[in-house]
Design a protein around this motif. Structure first.
Motif, PDB file in Angstrom:
ATOM      1  N   VAL A   1      -3.335   0.697   3.920  1.00  0.00           N
ATOM      2  CA  VAL A   1      -2.212  -0.066   3.390  1.00  0.00           C
ATOM      3  C   VAL A   1      -1.780  -1.080   4.446  1.00  0.00           C
ATOM      4  O   VAL A   1      -1.372  -0.703   5.544  1.00  0.00           O
ATOM      5  CB  VAL A   1      -1.045   0.871   3.018  1.00  0.00           C
ATOM      6  CG1 VAL A   1       0.171   0.068   2.545  1.00  0.00           C
ATOM      7  CG2 VAL A   1      -1.489   1.858   1.931  1.00  0.00           C
TER       8      VAL A   1
ATOM      9  N   GLY B   1       1.443  -4.113  -1.183  1.00  0.00           N
ATOM     10  CA  GLY B   1       1.600  -3.373  -2.421  1.00  0.00           C
ATOM     11  C   GLY B   1       0.591  -3.689  -3.507  1.00  0.00           C
ATOM     12  O   GLY B   1       0.608  -3.053  -4.564  1.00  0.00           O
TER      13      GLY B   1
ATOM     14  N   ASP C   1       1.238   4.072  -3.011  1.00  0.00           N
ATOM     15  CA  ASP C   1       0.563   2.784  -3.008  1.00  0.00           C
ATOM     16  C   ASP C   1      -0.730   2.869  -3.812  1.00  0.00           C
ATOM     17  O   ASP C   1      -1.420   3.890  -3.819  1.00  0.00           O
ATOM     18  CB  ASP C   1       0.263   2.368  -1.561  1.00  0.00           C
ATOM     19  CG  ASP C   1      -0.297   0.964  -1.468  1.00  0.00           C
ATOM     20  OD1 ASP C   1       0.485   0.031  -1.259  1.00  0.00           O
ATOM     21  OD2 ASP C   1      -1.527   0.814  -1.604  1.00  0.00           O
TER      22      ASP C   1
ATOM     23  N   SER D   1      -5.108  -2.221   0.334  1.00  0.00           N
ATOM     24  CA  SER D   1      -4.045  -2.957  -0.346  1.00  0.00           C
ATOM     25  C   SER D   1      -3.323  -3.838   0.668  1.00  0.00           C
ATOM     26  O   SER D   1      -3.339  -3.574   1.872  1.00  0.00           O
ATOM     27  CB  SER D   1      -3.051  -2.008  -1.020  1.00  0.00           C
ATOM     28  OG  SER D   1      -2.268  -1.323  -0.055  1.00  0.00           O
TER      29      SER D   1
END
Length: 396
Positions: free
Chosen positions: A247, A226, A278, A223
């Protein structure tokens, strides 16, 4: 219909005359409302032969600036830009292969290739599309990297001893998304067969069922800021875990969690905070591992919402103000009691349309709140919360 670039277009756009044409048209509006005026102006400024290529390039460059570092100087096709990795994602993936000999066998216009060339010991890019390959040559040049470029079919290996990176096309000629791995170009199984015995990393959509790639020993879901962007399938030679969530943030920060991390967490009542992990963590099936890392517990073993008295650093968490069994009548009363007028609704595990529910509730208070509606056991529960951004833990 997107413009179909030719090799002649690319040669013109890379030339001094092409650069002057792009500069001459750079102030045009390039909006739906200004389209006819833009076309007329471009035909007058650069001539009818090159007007369409110039306008399409300027439009794609504007779109690319938020996605590709230096994209304001690159050449793209519309489809290539849509499928290109965002630069922070491409750079992260390249770091996983740093110091190796790498061959990007579907290099397209070079979004991943440029990142790979900056970290690899040696780097090759190839593509069957000669127009995209010519664009990649330009994009590498303006990015100050110089990988070897070869026109080749991804299913006909032209290198040995390299880590193979592939990004199969996932849209058809009409721009519709392909969902079945056998419909990718090239198909996943064909890629795996062509490079059997070689380290292989394949970029794919994050929703791909891992069972569609039985050769993959690791699936990594990534990701950025977000938003879940993509997944990577890694062969046995590259895998370091079965499942990984990574993330990334545009500020350069990053963290990962894998199925090798502890996952022993309790299930219990809501604490002071609710945490929505997340999306990469959820898609990778690592919610329990994430909870264990930060001392959280699950509200329900089948639901991804977590709870605890201390939220993780750097996340947007929800401080619980009130809660109760969910019904529209009960929720409307809860909103009146807390004088809520501006409302965010988050839903997981229950059949509720947040937008439709907000329209029916018509909150008219003076305060702002978030409502988390979820299922605990067989009971739907609504939590009235205040969303807060938790600061990062200070470093020494």
């Amino acid at each position: 219909m997107a413009y179909a670039f030719s090799l002649g277009d690319v040669a013109f756009l890379r030339s001094r005359e092409g650069g002057e044409a792009l500069k001459a048209c750079s102030a045009l509006g390039l909006t739906e409302a200004s389209r006819l005026a833009d076309v007329a102006a471009a035909r007058r400024l650069v001539g009818p032969e090159h007007a369409a290529a110039v306008l399409e390039t300027l439009l794609l460059r504007r779109k690319a600036e938020a996605k590709v570092d230096g994209g304001g100087r690159w050449l793209f096709t519309d489809e290539a830009l849509q499928q290109a990795s965002a630069s922070p994602v491409a750079a992260y993936r390249a770091e996983r292969l740093a110091g190796r000999d790498v061959h990007d066998v579907t290099c397209s216009v070079g979004a991943d290739l440029v990142a790979l060339a900056r970290t690899a010991r040696r780097c090759i890019g190839s593509d069957v599309d000669e127009v995209r390959l010519a664009m990649a040559a330009h994009n590498c040049a303006v990015s100050d990297v110089a990988p070897a470029l070869v026109r080749a079919d991804a299913l006909r290996p032209v290198s040995r001893g390299t880590v193979v990176v592939a990004d199969p096309a996932r849209r058809d000629a009409a721009g519709r998304r392909r969902w079945r791995p056998e419909d990718f170009v090239p198909a996943l199984d064909d890629l795996a067969a062509a490079y059997a015995g070689q380290p292989l990393m394949v970029k794919c959509a994050p929703g791909l069922d891992p069972r569609a790639a039985p050769w993959a020993r690791e699936i990594e879901v990534i990701s950025l800021d977000g938003r879940v962007r993509e997944a990577s399938l890694l062969s046995e030679e590259l895998a370091t875990a079965a499942r990984r969530a990574t993330v990334l943030r545009s500020d350069g920060s990053a963290w990962s969690i894998t199925d090798a991390d502890p996952d022993d967490v309790p299930v219990g009542e809501a604490g002071e905070w609710l945490v929505d992990p997340d999306g990469a963590v959820v898609r990778a099936g690592l919610v329990r591992h994430y909870a264990a890392r930060y001392g959280l517990r699950q509200l329900d073993p089948r639901i991804a919402y977590l709870t605890g008295d201390t939220p993780p650093p750097g996340v947007r968490a929800f401080r619980v103000l009130d809660s109760g069994r969910y019904s529209e009548k009960a929720l409307r009363a809860l909103l009146r009691r807390h004088d809520v007028g501006r409302l965010e609704i988050l839903v997981r595990g229950v059949d509720v349309d947040p937008d439709a529910l907000r329209r029916r509730l018509k909150p008219r208070g003076t305060t702002e709140a978030s409502v988390v509606i979820t299922r605990i056991g067989r009971t739907a529960v609504a939590f009235l919360c205040r969303a807060e951004r938790i600061p990062e833990t200070p470093t020494g």
